[in-house]
Design a protein around this motif. Structure first.
Motif, mmCIF file in Angstrom:
data_model
loop_
_atom_site.group_PDB
_atom_site.id
_atom_site.type_symbol
_atom_site.label_atom_id
_atom_site.label_comp_id
_atom_site.label_asym_id
_atom_site.label_seq_id
_atom_site.Cartn_x
_atom_site.Cartn_y
_atom_site.Cartn_z
ATOM 1 N N GLY A 1 0.811 -1.217 0.000
ATOM 2 C CA GLY A 1 0.000 0.000 0.000
ATOM 3 C C GLY A 1 0.840 1.260 0.000
ATOM 4 N N GLY A 2 2.154 1.124 -0.050
ATOM 5 C CA GLY A 2 3.058 2.277 -0.047
ATOM 6 C C GLY A 2 3.169 2.865 -1.434
ATOM 7 N N PRO A 3 4.277 3.579 -1.712
ATOM 8 C CA PRO A 3 4.369 4.305 -2.961
ATOM 9 C C PRO A 3 4.198 3.434 -4.195
ATOM 10 C CG PRO A 3 6.460 4.352 -1.744
ATOM 11 C CD PRO A 3 5.440 3.753 -0.850
ATOM 12 N N GLY A 4 4.609 2.160 -4.104
ATOM 13 C CA GLY A 4 4.531 1.283 -5.268
ATOM 14 C C GLY A 4 3.108 0.943 -5.675
ATOM 15 N N ALA A 5 2.138 1.183 -4.795
ATOM 16 C CA ALA A 5 0.763 0.788 -5.094
ATOM 17 C C ALA A 5 -0.007 1.856 -5.878
ATOM 18 C CB ALA A 5 0.028 0.495 -3.788
ATOM 19 N N ASN A 6 0.627 2.972 -6.202
ATOM 20 C CA ASN A 6 -0.033 4.075 -6.865
ATOM 21 C C ASN A 6 0.269 4.035 -8.364
ATOM 22 O OD1 ASN A 6 -0.649 6.581 -7.933
ATOM 23 N ND2 ASN A 6 0.017 7.693 -6.104
ATOM 24 N N ALA A 7 -0.798 4.005 -9.187
ATOM 25 C CA ALA A 7 -0.595 3.883 -10.640
ATOM 26 C C ALA A 7 0.212 5.045 -11.206
ATOM 27 C CB ALA A 7 -1.938 3.797 -11.343
ATOM 28 N N ARG A 8 0.205 6.168 -10.512
ATOM 29 C CA ARG A 8 0.915 7.337 -11.016
ATOM 30 C C ARG A 8 2.416 7.261 -10.795
ATOM 31 N NH1 ARG A 8 -2.526 11.739 -12.067
ATOM 32 N NH2 ARG A 8 -4.673 11.070 -11.862
ATOM 33 N N THR A 9 2.846 6.446 -9.842
ATOM 34 C CA THR A 9 4.292 6.396 -9.554
ATOM 35 C C THR A 9 4.841 4.971 -9.521
ATOM 36 O OG1 THR A 9 3.781 6.406 -7.200
ATOM 37 C CG2 THR A 9 4.328 8.534 -8.191
ATOM 38 N N LEU B 1 -5.850 -0.972 -13.621
ATOM 39 C CA LEU B 1 -5.134 0.164 -14.199
ATOM 40 C C LEU B 1 -3.641 0.089 -13.870
ATOM 41 C CD1 LEU B 1 -4.958 2.933 -15.579
ATOM 42 C CD2 LEU B 1 -5.620 3.971 -13.406
ATOM 43 N N LEU B 2 -3.361 -0.270 -12.624
ATOM 44 C CA LEU B 2 -1.961 -0.413 -12.194
ATOM 45 C C LEU B 2 -1.251 -1.458 -13.061
ATOM 46 C CD1 LEU B 2 0.024 0.512 -10.008
ATOM 47 C CD2 LEU B 2 -0.874 -1.281 -8.533
ATOM 48 N N ALA B 3 -1.924 -2.578 -13.270
ATOM 49 C CA ALA B 3 -1.332 -3.646 -14.089
ATOM 50 C C ALA B 3 -1.141 -3.173 -15.531
ATOM 51 C CB ALA B 3 -2.223 -4.886 -14.048
ATOM 52 N N LEU B 4 -2.118 -2.421 -16.044
ATOM 53 C CA LEU B 4 -2.013 -1.926 -17.413
ATOM 54 C C LEU B 4 -0.841 -0.947 -17.552
ATOM 55 C CD1 LEU B 4 -3.216 -1.776 -20.277
ATOM 56 C CD2 LEU B 4 -4.692 0.090 -19.455
ATOM 57 N N GLU B 5 -0.721 -0.032 -16.579
ATOM 58 C CA GLU B 5 0.400 0.928 -16.622
ATOM 59 C C GLU B 5 1.739 0.183 -16.663
ATOM 60 O OE1 GLU B 5 0.791 4.188 -16.885
ATOM 61 O OE2 GLU B 5 -1.308 4.738 -16.891
ATOM 62 N N ARG B 6 1.844 -0.870 -15.869
ATOM 63 C CA ARG B 6 3.090 -1.659 -15.854
ATOM 64 C C ARG B 6 3.353 -2.266 -17.236
ATOM 65 N NH1 ARG B 6 1.534 -3.826 -10.187
ATOM 66 N NH2 ARG B 6 3.017 -2.713 -8.866
ATOM 67 N N SER B 7 2.295 -2.754 -17.883
ATOM 68 C CA SER B 7 2.462 -3.407 -19.187
ATOM 69 C C SER B 7 2.842 -2.411 -20.280
ATOM 70 C CB SER B 7 1.175 -4.091 -19.626
ATOM 71 O OG SER B 7 0.716 -4.940 -18.648
ATOM 72 N N LEU B 8 2.317 -1.195 -20.189
ATOM 73 C CA LEU B 8 2.505 -0.228 -21.271
ATOM 74 C C LEU B 8 3.799 0.580 -21.135
ATOM 75 C CD1 LEU B 8 -1.121 1.264 -21.471
ATOM 76 C CD2 LEU B 8 -0.123 -0.547 -22.877
ATOM 77 N N ALA B 9 4.346 0.636 -19.920
ATOM 78 C CA ALA B 9 5.396 1.610 -19.604
ATOM 79 C C ALA B 9 6.622 1.540 -20.500
ATOM 80 C CB ALA B 9 5.822 1.444 -18.146
ATOM 81 N N ASP B 10 6.993 0.329 -20.945
ATOM 82 C CA ASP B 10 8.204 0.247 -21.771
ATOM 83 C C ASP B 10 7.895 -0.172 -23.203
ATOM 84 O OD1 ASP B 10 7.538 -2.350 -21.295
ATOM 85 O OD2 ASP B 10 9.518 -2.988 -20.600
ATOM 86 N N ARG B 11 6.628 0.020 -23.609
ATOM 87 C CA ARG B 11 6.250 -0.398 -24.963
ATOM 88 C C ARG B 11 5.866 0.786 -25.830
ATOM 89 N NH1 ARG B 11 2.594 -5.842 -24.388
ATOM 90 N NH2 ARG B 11 3.735 -6.649 -22.617
ATOM 91 N N PRO B 12 6.782 1.203 -26.743
ATOM 92 C CA PRO B 12 6.366 2.197 -27.729
ATOM 93 C C PRO B 12 5.264 1.592 -28.598
ATOM 94 C CG PRO B 12 8.761 1.899 -27.728
ATOM 95 C CD PRO B 12 8.179 0.816 -26.879
ATOM 96 N N PRO B 13 4.266 2.312 -29.073
ATOM 97 C CA PRO B 13 4.154 3.765 -28.972
ATOM 98 C C PRO B 13 3.502 4.235 -27.681
ATOM 99 C CG PRO B 13 2.345 2.939 -30.269
ATOM 100 C CD PRO B 13 3.178 1.736 -29.908
ATOM 101 N N PHE B 14 3.020 3.306 -26.824
ATOM 102 C CA PHE B 14 2.330 3.724 -25.593
ATOM 103 C C PHE B 14 3.269 4.517 -24.687
ATOM 104 C CE2 PHE B 14 0.377 -0.254 -27.059
ATOM 105 C CZ PHE B 14 -0.885 0.231 -27.358
ATOM 106 N N ARG B 15 4.481 3.973 -24.487
ATOM 107 C CA ARG B 15 5.482 4.658 -23.658
ATOM 108 C C ARG B 15 5.638 6.122 -24.072
ATOM 109 N NH1 ARG B 15 11.654 3.623 -25.076
ATOM 110 N NH2 ARG B 15 11.000 5.062 -26.712
ATOM 111 N N ASP B 16 5.601 6.345 -25.374
ATOM 112 C CA ASP B 16 5.973 7.657 -25.908
ATOM 113 C C ASP B 16 4.876 8.709 -25.811
ATOM 114 O OD1 ASP B 16 8.316 6.384 -26.433
ATOM 115 O OD2 ASP B 16 7.912 6.055 -28.561
ATOM 116 N N ILE B 17 3.699 8.316 -25.285
ATOM 117 C CA ILE B 17 2.641 9.319 -25.070
ATOM 118 C C ILE B 17 2.340 9.516 -23.584
ATOM 119 C CG2 ILE B 17 1.543 8.984 -27.317
ATOM 120 C CD1 ILE B 17 -0.698 7.428 -25.587
ATOM 121 N N ALA B 18 3.134 8.877 -22.724
ATOM 122 C CA ALA B 18 2.893 8.992 -21.274
ATOM 123 C C ALA B 18 3.041 10.441 -20.812
ATOM 124 C CB ALA B 18 3.878 8.108 -20.521
#
Ligand SMILES: C[S@@+](CC[C@H](N)C(=O)[O-])C[C@H]1O[C@@H](n2cnc3c(N)ncnc32)[C@H](O)[C@@H]1O
Length: 254
Positions: A6-14, A227-244
């Motif tokens: 529940g600490g910082p890692g649990a927030n989809a924004r960070t 959403l958290l899981a989706l953010e993790r999946s998209l974070a290093d995948r262009p073109p999704f990464r490139d519009i963050a």
């Protein structure tokens, strides 16, 4: 390093930033011949300690450099409340003051999150930041993404401002833009390389989190975790990464 549930890692924004930091710290702590001394972390523009305090909780010795006396006072209170006063040190100054405030080549990890856009000369400031890293030390850099603001202004019904942000040298959408500078992924990699560092990872932070109305998430049970899981999946995948909304770089000083 272990982050509290529940600490910082649990927030989809960070979450993505924390995951990259957690892995980098674990690797640094396990480096052969390093011993058991705490990792030396510098948080440049660290403010009230949103990153510094959890890092100290995880066993690091953290120096926060920030020009704001109010932020440093809040940092100090926050650290004391958690019994971390010994592990968190606040120093007043800005990015350009780093060479005077922190020993050269002394830090295992330097954070520079959401601050590089405010300085007059980001390239010079980043060289100052890189100078405090020891050989093998890492930089965690978080900045605003120009591509995201192009998309955001277009979606807000302001195609003229979107077009402005696309070509403006600082990635601003107009005179009223409250942000002074943004970078594309390529520009960011070039900036980091120019500071003498090697880019290891480049992630997008908040690829979709800022596009979803929070009310929509409230309605659907399980949506925040999805959403958290989706953010993790998209974070290093262009073109999704490139519009963050933000871009995060982990770089090393060789
Ligand atoms: C948006 S906050 C980010 C705080 C923290 N890095 C985080 O990510 O939670 C920006 C911080 O940068 C600090 N700041 C402003 N100008 C600065 C400068 N020239 N050098 C270093 N820090 C600066 C502000 O005082 C503030 O604490």
């Amino acid at each position: 390093m272990v982050l509290a549930p529940g600490g910082p890692g649990a927030n989809a924004r960070t979450a993505v930033v924390w995951e990259v930091l957690t892995a980098a710290i674990a690797e640094a702590q396990a480096a052969p011949g390093r011993g058991s001394a705490p990792l030396q972390v510098v948080d440049a523009g660290g403010g009230t300690g949103g990153f510094a305090v959890p890092l100290a909780e995880a066993g690091c010795s953290v120096t926060v450099v920030d020009p704001s006396p109010d932020s440093l006072a809040a940092l100090s209170r926050r650290a004391d409340e958690r019994g971390l006063g010994e592990r968190v040190r606040g120093l007043q100054g800005d990015l350009d003051d780093l060479p005077q405030l922190v020993d050269a080549a002394s830090a295992d990890l330097v954070l520079c999150h959401s601050v590089l856009h405010v300085v007059d000369d980001p390239a010079a400031a980043l060289r100052a930041v890189a100078g405090v890293l020891r050989q093998g030390g890492r930089l965690s850099l978080l900045v605003g993404n120009r591509n995201a603001v192009v998309l955001a202004r277009a979606l807000a019904g302001r195609p003229d401002e979107a077009a402005h942000a696309l070509t403006d040298p600082a990635g601003r959408w107009g005179e009223a833009d409250g942000v002074r500078r943004r970078w594309t992924p390529d520009q960011l990699a070039e900036l980091v390389t120019g500071a003498g560092l090697v880019v290891e990872q480049l992630h997008g932070v908040r690829v979709v989190a800022d596009l979803i109305p929070s009310a929509a998430l409230d309605l659907e049970p399980g949506a925040p975790a999805a959403l958290l899981a989706l953010e993790r999946s998209l974070a290093d995948r262009p073109p999704f990464r490139d519009i963050a909304t933000s871009l995060h770089v982990l770089a090393v000083r060789r």
